[in-house]
Scaffold this active site. Structure first.
Site, mmCIF file in Angstrom:
data_model
loop_
_atom_site.group_PDB
_atom_site.id
_atom_site.type_symbol
_atom_site.label_atom_id
_atom_site.label_comp_id
_atom_site.label_asym_id
_atom_site.label_seq_id
_atom_site.Cartn_x
_atom_site.Cartn_y
_atom_site.Cartn_z
ATOM 1 N N THR A 1 -35.882 -13.133 33.462
ATOM 2 C CA THR A 1 -34.462 -13.198 33.806
ATOM 3 C C THR A 1 -33.757 -11.876 33.545
ATOM 4 O O THR A 1 -33.116 -11.312 34.432
ATOM 5 C CB THR A 1 -33.792 -14.292 32.950
ATOM 6 O OG1 THR A 1 -34.623 -15.452 33.010
ATOM 7 C CG2 THR A 1 -32.427 -14.633 33.468
ATOM 8 N N VAL A 2 -33.875 -11.370 32.321
ATOM 9 C CA VAL A 2 -33.101 -10.174 31.965
ATOM 10 C C VAL A 2 -33.644 -8.938 32.679
ATOM 11 O O VAL A 2 -32.881 -8.118 33.205
ATOM 12 C CB VAL A 2 -33.088 -9.963 30.427
ATOM 13 C CG1 VAL A 2 -32.270 -8.733 30.073
ATOM 14 C CG2 VAL A 2 -32.517 -11.192 29.733
ATOM 15 N N GLU B 1 -28.165 -3.738 21.893
ATOM 16 C CA GLU B 1 -26.890 -4.456 22.032
ATOM 17 C C GLU B 1 -27.088 -5.880 22.551
ATOM 18 O O GLU B 1 -26.402 -6.810 22.122
ATOM 19 C CB GLU B 1 -25.976 -3.683 23.004
ATOM 20 C CG GLU B 1 -24.627 -4.306 23.272
ATOM 21 C CD GLU B 1 -23.721 -4.325 22.034
ATOM 22 O OE1 GLU B 1 -23.250 -3.270 21.637
ATOM 23 O OE2 GLU B 1 -23.515 -5.418 21.470
ATOM 24 N N GLY C 1 -25.446 -11.879 23.874
ATOM 25 C CA GLY C 1 -25.596 -11.586 25.301
ATOM 26 C C GLY C 1 -24.649 -10.535 25.858
ATOM 27 O O GLY C 1 -24.826 -9.341 25.628
ATOM 28 N N ILE D 1 -21.530 -9.877 25.164
ATOM 29 C CA ILE D 1 -20.452 -9.363 24.313
ATOM 30 C C ILE D 1 -20.914 -8.093 23.616
ATOM 31 O O ILE D 1 -21.916 -8.113 22.916
ATOM 32 C CB ILE D 1 -20.037 -10.396 23.237
ATOM 33 C CG1 ILE D 1 -19.760 -11.768 23.863
ATOM 34 C CG2 ILE D 1 -18.826 -9.902 22.461
ATOM 35 C CD1 ILE D 1 -19.483 -12.861 22.844
ATOM 36 N N GLU E 1 -34.194 -24.963 25.959
ATOM 37 C CA GLU E 1 -35.598 -24.950 26.320
ATOM 38 C C GLU E 1 -36.223 -26.326 26.117
ATOM 39 O O GLU E 1 -35.642 -27.199 25.461
ATOM 40 C CB GLU E 1 -36.328 -23.903 25.472
ATOM 41 C CG GLU E 1 -35.884 -22.491 25.840
ATOM 42 C CD GLU E 1 -36.466 -21.452 24.900
ATOM 43 O OE1 GLU E 1 -37.679 -21.486 24.658
ATOM 44 O OE2 GLU E 1 -35.684 -20.608 24.415
ATOM 45 N N ASP F 1 -32.204 -19.391 15.733
ATOM 46 C CA ASP F 1 -31.772 -18.339 16.654
ATOM 47 C C ASP F 1 -30.454 -17.716 16.164
ATOM 48 O O ASP F 1 -30.295 -16.496 16.133
ATOM 49 C CB ASP F 1 -31.598 -18.939 18.056
ATOM 50 C CG ASP F 1 -31.048 -17.938 19.055
ATOM 51 O OD1 ASP F 1 -31.857 -17.238 19.686
ATOM 52 O OD2 ASP F 1 -29.814 -17.851 19.193
ATOM 53 N N LYS G 1 -29.490 -13.746 14.749
ATOM 54 C CA LYS G 1 -28.353 -12.932 15.181
ATOM 55 C C LYS G 1 -27.477 -12.553 13.984
ATOM 56 O O LYS G 1 -26.954 -11.433 13.909
ATOM 57 C CB LYS G 1 -27.550 -13.678 16.242
ATOM 58 C CG LYS G 1 -28.338 -13.762 17.548
ATOM 59 C CD LYS G 1 -27.811 -14.839 18.465
ATOM 60 C CE LYS G 1 -28.621 -14.894 19.755
ATOM 61 N NZ LYS G 1 -28.327 -16.127 20.535
ATOM 62 N N GLY H 1 -27.676 -15.370 29.841
ATOM 63 C CA GLY H 1 -27.627 -15.312 31.297
ATOM 64 C C GLY H 1 -28.172 -13.999 31.793
ATOM 65 O O GLY H 1 -28.128 -12.979 31.104
#
Lengths: 427, 427
Positions: free
Chosen positions: A13-14, A129, A134, A136, A190, A201, A205, A302
């Site tokens: 995706t990324v 970053e 994501g 921000i 998931e 998760d 962070k 996303g």
């Protein structure tokens, strides 16, 4: 014009998002950096898989060493995931003097300091970053805008999956199981949601945010961790009636110059902007001694939001290459801060319990509270069934040590069941 | 260790805050920059005035030329205000190779491009993060994090005075006059509040945001401007019943690659985080094509928040001095964008009117609307007195050209009075 060749490791995706943004915004990027950024090589596991991105002019290969040995490639974007393999690859890349941009929070949370040191030794940039929140730009904002301030706390909604589940429970009255199923159907959770719903998760962070805000390396064992899998709809409804919204918050804060880091469900006053952050969005509140309270809100995940954060790193590396200033640490702030003992960590708490619906039970509960010198300002019987009563209460501030003692005493009372003990955010 | 001497021009609220933060956080700043930042000289009008900051070791003078001629001073912070005097001083400073940090939005909105060009010619930095939204690091965030993205809109609450007044009207039912008086008592509004309540201050900030987000220089004449001095409590209450909160918003957005910039009261859906921004706080929403919607929230003014933004600029200059990379423009993005014609600018609108309370008036109103092909989805009689009825309605989307035509027709009907025509922010 200078062309900078880029390698990409992983085309999920990324990775696809990075290729798309570079294609769509090539002119603006050139205008700003004075360079042409060119994706030369993409390394994937399966070169035959179907891709939803235009790869014209890009070499697709399953041979990682091409990134290491190609002298043209200056920047490598790691978006393949995994911890140990990615760690090994990034070490090889840094040793080959490649600048690295990664979105891999698990890796950075566990091995960030080691890799940052290696990058510095090789005069390379290592930016990440996209690893937190994501879209921000929270890490670079802390570096740039809180450098002269003392951060007092960093807290926020840093996991989109759990915020989606809690939002659905709050707004549409879904049970936890129903909301999780919906999140999985929509691709926000998931098949195995453990890392998200158990808070791991979010903890990763918070480890990274703690490094940036307080200059302190901690491990996941230093984070007091509770997931959302125990949150009941009844507690969400009760919190709403009391004027609160339940959110999974990561909180890192200084208490008398000592640090406390936790992840867990928290009652947030519904009037605060943080309570209005819905579904898969993220928000991070940074409170500085000088600046006061600031909040940064945006999509937590996303394809394109995360890819945009990767791009901001790529552009930062590009500027450094042009100015010949590569090799500075992403986060240069290091400070030795101790962790706060449980006797120093103070919050009001929301408790909910099931008791037998018979005389004397409330007395027992209040005796336990009184013994620990804990008091409450709201206590309420919120429902009952089959001879049991459901009690919820909001305490005055107490220490975590007091809370732990109350929990231990309740464990000794087999007929009383503690359902929830969540922090309450004030004002 | 390298010492960098700093001069400060003006020692009001922000100037004092800069001195305090530099004193309080000297060690952290040194850790991060590797330099000692030393305030050497402060230029004020009246050297005998009482100051609420420790000036030990700092030269206080009323002689501006000392900053220009002192070779030790590398960075000058301009927080004196005014436009023409500050402009002249900053030009002299840049020509003397001093890096300049300013919080002066009026100056930057009117002469930013000229001064940026002069800075570049002199290989000097000219930074002004504090000029927009006080403590919120919005300008550097746009530069760093939207470089590879296409900004579609920048909108927000960029004036704390008016947000305080509207919050007090909304939450406590104060009239505009009462809320303004309270703002003045609390120091959130000046004795002459014109620039704030008429929207001019917000327009200046939108000019600067437009440069950063869209690469386009505009003047205050390009900003469609309406203040809050015409907002009635009745409209705030009516909006609340419809699910909206009235906020003074600056909006800069691309419409088919053309730009529209406005400042005025807007109905914001009360469920959105923007509606929850209260009192003197500011918030800026940046929507990028890739990243989606992001929001940055924080104190819009105040001694330490604004000073902290000045400090983030000082530290950025310091890093540039160390790396010998000064002279890059704060905002390097320049693009030729046309302004959108009124026929392209589309919003739903909230209208409120007073009509004579007699048969046929509603028919006349709906005829005017129908003639301009404008339709509405809510229409409501909200009150009446002395033979008049108060009507409020929310239209479907229409162009600004349609709205202007409706306004012109209503002007021809002396018995109908249009009280408000505010944009409505969707979803």
């Amino acid at each position: 014009m200078k062309t900078i060749d880029i390698g990409i490791l992983g085309l999920g995706t990324v990775g696809s998002g990075v290729v798309k943004i570079l294609q769509d915004n090539a002119q603006k990027i050139t205008d700003i950096t004075g360079c042409k950024l060119n994706v030369k090589t993409v390394v994937v596991r399966d070169v035959t898989a179907k891709r939803n991105v235009d790869l014209t002019g890009i070499e697709l290969t399953d041979d990682f060493t091409k990134l290491v040995t190609d002298d043209d490639i200056k920047i490598v974007v790691e978006v393949m995931g995994t911890v140990e393999t990615a760690r090994s690859y990034i070490k090889q890349l840094l040793n080959a003097k490649k600048h690295v941009v990664t979105a891999n929070k698990d890796l950075i949370a566990q091995h960030g300091p080691e890799l940052s040191e290696l990058a510095k030794q090789n005069h390379c940039d290592l930016f990440y970053e996209a690893s937190v929140a994501g879209g921000i730009p929270i890490l670079r904002t802390i570096v740039n805008s809180f450098a002269a301030d003392q951060v007092e706390s960093v807290l926020g909604i840093v996991n989109g999956t759990t915020n989606f589940i809690l939002t659905q429970m709050t707004q549409n009255g879904l049970s936890y199981a129903q909301a999780l199923k919906l999140a999985q159907e929509k691709g926000f959770a998931e098949a195995d949601p453990t890392n998200d719903v158990k808070g791991k998760d979010a903890a990763y962070k918070m480890i990274i945010l703690t490094q940036f805000a307080f200059g302190k390396d901690i491990t996941v064992d230093d984070v007091k961790l509770e997931g959302i899998d125990g949150v009941q709809l009844a507690d969400i409804n009760e919190a709403a009636q009391l004027g609160y919204t339940i959110k999974l918050l990561g909180i890192a804060k200084l208490i008398d110059d000592k640090l406390d880091v936790s992840v867990g469900p928290v009652l947030v006053p519904s009037s605060r902007p943080l309570a209005a952050i819905q579904n898969e969005n993220n928000a991070v509140l940074v409170t500085g001694k000088a600046v006061g309270e600031t909040m940064f809100y945006g999509p937590g995940a996303g394809e394109l939001p995360t890819a945009n954060s990767v791009l901001s790193d790529i552009i930062a590396v590009t500027k450094d290459i042009v100015l010949e200033t590569t090799g500075s640490r992403f986060n240069g702030y290091v400070k030795n801060v101790a962790l706060a003992p449980a006797s120093d960590v103070i919050y009001p708490y929301y408790l909910s319990l099931v008791l037998p619906d018979k005389p004397g039970q409330m007395l027992k509960l209040t005796e336990i509270m009184a013994k620990q010198k804990a008091s409450f300002n709201v206590i309420k019987q919120t429902g009952e069934s089959q001879g049991t009563a459901r009690i919820s209460l909001v305490t005055h501030t107490m220490t975590e040590a007091q809370l732990n003692a109350i929990k231990a005493e309740l464990k000794e009372m087999p007929e009383m069941q503690l359902l929830a003990a969540y922090k309450v955010l004030e004002g």
